[in-house]
Scaffold this motif. Structure first.
Motif, PDB file in Angstrom:
ATOM      1  N   ILE A  12      12.344  -5.507  33.872  1.00 49.00           N
ATOM      2  CA  ILE A  12      12.073  -5.048  32.506  1.00 49.00           C
ATOM      3  C   ILE A  12      10.633  -5.379  32.162  1.00 49.00           C
ATOM      4  N   ASN A  13       9.878  -4.370  31.709  1.00 51.76           N
ATOM      5  CA  ASN A  13       8.468  -4.552  31.411  1.00 51.76           C
ATOM      6  C   ASN A  13       8.147  -4.559  29.918  1.00 51.76           C
ATOM      7  N   ARG A  14       9.046  -4.019  29.112  1.00 57.77           N
ATOM      8  CA  ARG A  14       8.833  -4.008  27.659  1.00 57.77           C
ATOM      9  C   ARG A  14      10.179  -3.773  26.984  1.00 57.77           C
ATOM     10  N   LEU A  15      10.205  -3.999  25.659  1.00 63.41           N
ATOM     11  CA  LEU A  15      11.393  -3.693  24.879  1.00 63.41           C
ATOM     12  C   LEU A  15      11.256  -2.305  24.256  1.00 63.41           C
ATOM     13  N   THR A  16      12.382  -1.664  23.997  1.00 61.67           N
ATOM     14  CA  THR A  16      12.383  -0.322  23.436  1.00 61.67           C
ATOM     15  C   THR A  16      12.328  -0.359  21.909  1.00 61.67           C
ATOM     16  N   TYR A  17      11.848   0.736  21.339  1.00 61.18           N
ATOM     17  CA  TYR A  17      11.693   0.831  19.887  1.00 61.18           C
ATOM     18  C   TYR A  17      13.047   0.923  19.189  1.00 61.18           C
ATOM     19  N   PRO A  18      13.139   0.426  17.955  1.00 62.46           N
ATOM     20  CA  PRO A  18      14.391   0.525  17.196  1.00 62.46           C
ATOM     21  C   PRO A  18      14.768   1.975  16.907  1.00 62.46           C
ATOM     22  N   ASN A  19      16.059   2.262  16.901  1.00 59.99           N
ATOM     23  CA  ASN A  19      16.522   3.608  16.559  1.00 59.99           C
ATOM     24  C   ASN A  19      16.088   4.004  15.154  1.00 59.99           C
ATOM     25  N   SER A  20      15.996   3.028  14.259  1.00 58.57           N
ATOM     26  CA  SER A  20      15.583   3.331  12.892  1.00 58.57           C
ATOM     27  C   SER A  20      14.171   3.886  12.855  1.00 58.57           C
ATOM     28  N   GLU A  21      13.276   3.367  13.709  1.00 65.21           N
ATOM     29  CA  GLU A  21      11.919   3.895  13.777  1.00 65.21           C
ATOM     30  C   GLU A  21      11.920   5.309  14.330  1.00 65.21           C
ATOM     31  N   ILE A  22      12.721   5.532  15.360  1.00 69.80           N
ATOM     32  CA  ILE A  22      12.775   6.842  16.004  1.00 69.80           C
ATOM     33  C   ILE A  22      13.281   7.909  15.029  1.00 69.80           C
ATOM     34  N   SER A  23      14.238   7.554  14.200  1.00 71.11           N
ATOM     35  CA  SER A  23      14.819   8.537  13.283  1.00 71.11           C
ATOM     36  C   SER A  23      13.979   8.743  12.031  1.00 71.11           C
ATOM     37  N   VAL A  24      13.326   7.697  11.548  1.00 73.96           N
ATOM     38  CA  VAL A  24      12.597   7.793  10.279  1.00 73.96           C
ATOM     39  C   VAL A  24      11.113   8.086  10.481  1.00 73.96           C
ATOM     40  N   ASN A  25      10.514   7.457  11.477  1.00 72.26           N
ATOM     41  CA  ASN A  25       9.070   7.582  11.716  1.00 72.26           C
ATOM     42  C   ASN A  25       8.813   8.311  13.026  1.00 72.26           C
ATOM     43  N   SER A  26       9.591   9.350  13.273  1.00 69.73           N
ATOM     44  CA  SER A  26       9.625  10.004  14.580  1.00 69.73           C
ATOM     45  C   SER A  26       8.278  10.575  15.016  1.00 69.73           C
ATOM     46  N   GLU A  27       7.523  11.143  14.098  1.00 77.63           N
ATOM     47  CA  GLU A  27       6.241  11.758  14.475  1.00 77.63           C
ATOM     48  C   GLU A  27       5.294  10.722  15.065  1.00 77.63           C
ATOM     49  N   ASN A  28       5.208   9.563  14.419  1.00 76.55           N
ATOM     50  CA  ASN A  28       4.301   8.526  14.906  1.00 76.55           C
ATOM     51  C   ASN A  28       4.846   7.829  16.154  1.00 76.55           C
ATOM     52  N   VAL A  29       6.157   7.677  16.229  1.00 80.63           N
ATOM     53  CA  VAL A  29       6.761   7.106  17.432  1.00 80.63           C
ATOM     54  C   VAL A  29       6.494   8.023  18.631  1.00 80.63           C
ATOM     55  N   ASN A  30       6.696   9.314  18.441  1.00 79.03           N
ATOM     56  CA  ASN A  30       6.493  10.266  19.536  1.00 79.03           C
ATOM     57  C   ASN A  30       5.042  10.301  19.990  1.00 79.03           C
ATOM     58  N   ALA A  31       4.112  10.141  19.054  1.00 77.84           N
ATOM     59  CA  ALA A  31       2.698  10.091  19.428  1.00 77.84           C
ATOM     60  C   ALA A  31       2.409   8.856  20.281  1.00 77.84           C
ATOM     61  N   ALA A  32       3.033   7.736  19.928  1.00 77.01           N
ATOM     62  CA  ALA A  32       2.855   6.512  20.716  1.00 77.01           C
ATOM     63  C   ALA A  32       3.434   6.678  22.118  1.00 77.01           C
ATOM     64  N   GLN A  68       0.801  -1.221   0.000  1.00 78.62           N
ATOM     65  CA  GLN A  68       0.000   0.000   0.000  1.00 78.62           C
ATOM     66  C   GLN A  68       0.840   1.280   0.000  1.00 78.62           C
ATOM     67  N   GLN A  69       2.155   1.123  -0.036  1.00 79.56           N
ATOM     68  CA  GLN A  69       3.085   2.264  -0.031  1.00 79.56           C
ATOM     69  C   GLN A  69       2.888   3.166   1.194  1.00 79.56           C
ATOM     70  N   ILE A  70       2.602   2.532   2.339  1.00 83.14           N
ATOM     71  CA  ILE A  70       2.521   3.271   3.603  1.00 83.14           C
ATOM     72  C   ILE A  70       3.866   3.097   4.302  1.00 83.14           C
ATOM     73  N   TYR A  71       4.708   4.098   4.179  1.00 84.75           N
ATOM     74  CA  TYR A  71       6.085   3.979   4.654  1.00 84.75           C
ATOM     75  C   TYR A  71       6.284   4.548   6.060  1.00 84.75           C
ATOM     76  N   LEU A  72       5.339   5.350   6.517  1.00 86.89           N
ATOM     77  CA  LEU A  72       5.428   5.932   7.859  1.00 86.89           C
ATOM     78  C   LEU A  72       4.144   5.586   8.607  1.00 86.89           C
ATOM     79  N   PRO A  73       4.024   4.333   9.046  1.00 87.01           N
ATOM     80  CA  PRO A  73       2.761   3.869   9.626  1.00 87.01           C
ATOM     81  C   PRO A  73       2.464   4.485  10.990  1.00 87.01           C
ATOM     82  N   VAL A  74       1.188   4.688  11.227  1.00 85.38           N
ATOM     83  CA  VAL A  74       0.694   5.163  12.521  1.00 85.38           C
ATOM     84  C   VAL A  74       0.744   4.020  13.525  1.00 85.38           C
TER      85      VAL A  74
END
Length: 505
Positions: free
Chosen positions: A468-488, A152-158
């Motif tokens: 430890i209660n959860r795993l942390t998000y990949p740095n690649s997500e933080i740098s590329v999909n930062s807006e959606n990561v920050n909303a989460a 679907q060419q959704i490269y920055l998923p919510v």
């Protein structure tokens, strides 16, 4: 004459070019290369992709204190209760790239092909399994838009909240399992069950049972409804129905590879795990563990000085770096920390060992808890509990014949360790911990859900969090999909190891 030659040369060149151009497509088409792939093979790729990555050993299995390494660097994780995003990203990247990408594509390709309806439902079940593991480990994740980049060419998923994700996973499992048509096409290429739809139904219902039990603390009434529905529809209750990825020398077990190569002498069974098994005279200790008596280095960990004898096994205490492990071994009178007990890499942890997704042992234990809670009314708690123990002990022999436990030893253990209704939840979920050995994501999830076994927090001085209660998000997500990561993050809580997932709050 010169002009004539030029004209002749021009016409020859033109004719040659025309000839080449007229056959260009044919000459440049590979007539033996596949132009499409049967979606059943894509589903198989997704199933193989569900095998647990090395990051699961470093975190999931380490958090529940079954296997740990005293080493830092790339192995930093639950051994120190510290964040290491090179390891926490492995499950994320592996599942989105190898599982979700394939399941999304299969669903998009065949959703309007009624003749492949069973394959569609099987794919939905595998996708639900993968998304459950992802959200259990990370919390909020890209779900509805996740894995849609290719199709679907959704490269920055919510990102979606875990509460919303679980509701849809439950819907997907309920609908897909019910829609499997026993009179429809048999997808015999399927590597999980060879197209056996009865087993696929049991698998789907088992995942539904697991999903329902996840909600036991956050929404008990909804949990009861889901568990009842799954149980009535029929779940996996025998080892012959286990959902398992079978590995071979060509398609090897990832964690088995790690434990048989570069890190062969760097991971050890923990003191809490070994001592629990020893305290109940559990025959599984001998089936799981090996100690290399007198070993002072990795090269000295040879079959000749290896023993399965339970009385010899000593687990590595929690909270030690390399220097601490050296001191701990000395304090215990060991030749070195290489003499601590290990998961036997030539039996259960070999590189051809299977990956279990759902087992009869786990299901029987979940049903024991459900019966204890009054959520199902069939059978006795003790019967499910004992069946769960028995199934896991028998399962070990299916991985390696040298880990087989004799039936009289199984019955002797059950007789010596009877079910105690006053300690029902503790006993059931502690056995679930044992039966989920090397099934890291599920052991981690059920430990957080149930609170059992009772484990002391990692005492490492430099730890970032007690548990430890959860795993942390990949740095690649933080740098590329930062807006959606920050909303989460704004909705769920800080992107660290301490933040709890929704069903654990």
């Amino acid at each position: 004459m010169k002009k004539l030659l030029v004209n002749i040369s021009f016409f020859v060149a033109f004719a040659f070019a025309s000839s080449c151009d007229s056959n260009f497509d044919e000459l440049n088409t590979n007539k033996v290369s596949a132009t499409s792939i049967d979606p059943a093979f894509q589903l198989n790729a997704a199933i193989v992709g569900c095998a647990y990555p090395n990051g699961s050993l470093i975190y999931d299995i380490g958090v529940v204190q079954q296997i740990i390494s005293p080493n830092s660097g790339v192995l930093t994780g639950a051994n120190y209760n510290q964040d290491n995003r090179n390891a926490t990203q492995e499950l994320w990247q592996g599942y989105y790239r190898n599982v979700i990408k394939n399941t999304r594509d299969v669903i998009n390709r065949i959703q309007d092909q009624p003749e492949r309806a069973n394959l569609l439902q099987m794919t939905r079940i595998i996708q639900a399994f993968a998304f459950m593991i992802l959200t259990d480990d990370y919390g909020s994740i890209p779900y509805f838009e996740g894995g849609q980049g290719y199709s679907q060419q959704i490269y920055l998923p919510v990102y979606d909240s875990q509460e919303v994700i679980y509701e849809d996973i439950i819907k997907e499992l309920s609908e897909a399992t019910a829609a499997l048509d026993l009179s429809g096409r048999v997808e015999s290429a399927d590597i999980l069950y060879g197209g056996d739809l009865n087993k696929w139904k049991s698998f789907g219902n088992s995942l539904l049972l697991r999903a329902g039990m996840r909600l036991s603390e956050v929404d008990p009434s909804r949990a009861q409804q889901i568990v009842q529905s799954a149980f009535q529809a029929g779940v996996i209750l025998s080892n012959s129905e286990n959902a398992v990825i079978k590995h071979d020398p060509n398609y090897t077990n990832t964690i088995g590879n790690l434990l048989n190569s570069t890190e062969a002498s760097n991971f050890y069974l923990t003191e809490p795990f070994v001592e629990y098994l020893r305290s109940t005279n559990d025959p599984r200790l001998s089936a799981i563990a090996i100690t290399y008596v007198g070993a002072k280095s990795g090269p000295e960990q040879t079959p000749e000085n290896g023993t399965y004898e339970a009385s010899v096994h000593i687990g590595m205490p929690m909270g030690n770096d390399n220097a601490g492990a050296v001191q701990a071994a000395s304090d215990l009178g060991l030749a070195s920390f290489y003499e601590f007990a290990q998961a036997d890499r030539r039996r259960l942890a070999k590189n051809t060992a299977p990956n279990f997704l759902v087992t009869a042992s786990q299901n029987n234990l979940l049903l024991a808890e459900a019966r204890h809670r009054g959520w199902i009314t069939t059978g006795e708690v003790a019967s499910y509990y004992h069946a769960g123990i028995r199934a896991h002990m028998e399962q070990l022999g299916t991985v390696d014949e040298n880990s087989a436990i004799a039936s009289d030893a199984i019955e002797a253990y059950i007789s010596a360790n009877p079910f105690d209704a006053s300690k029902a939840l503790e006993q059931i979920n502690t056995q679930y911990w044992v039966s989920s050995f090397l099934i890291g994501p599920e052991a981690f999830a059920n430990f957080r859900r149930s609170g059992f076994p009772n484990l002391d927090s990692n005492p490492f001085p430099g730890k970032e969090v007690d548990f430890i209660n959860r795993l942390t998000y990949p740095n690649s997500e933080i740098s590329v999909n930062s807006e959606n990561v920050n909303a989460a993050i704004a909705s769920q809580g800080p992107d660290n190891l301490a933040t709890k997932v929704w069903w654990d709050n």
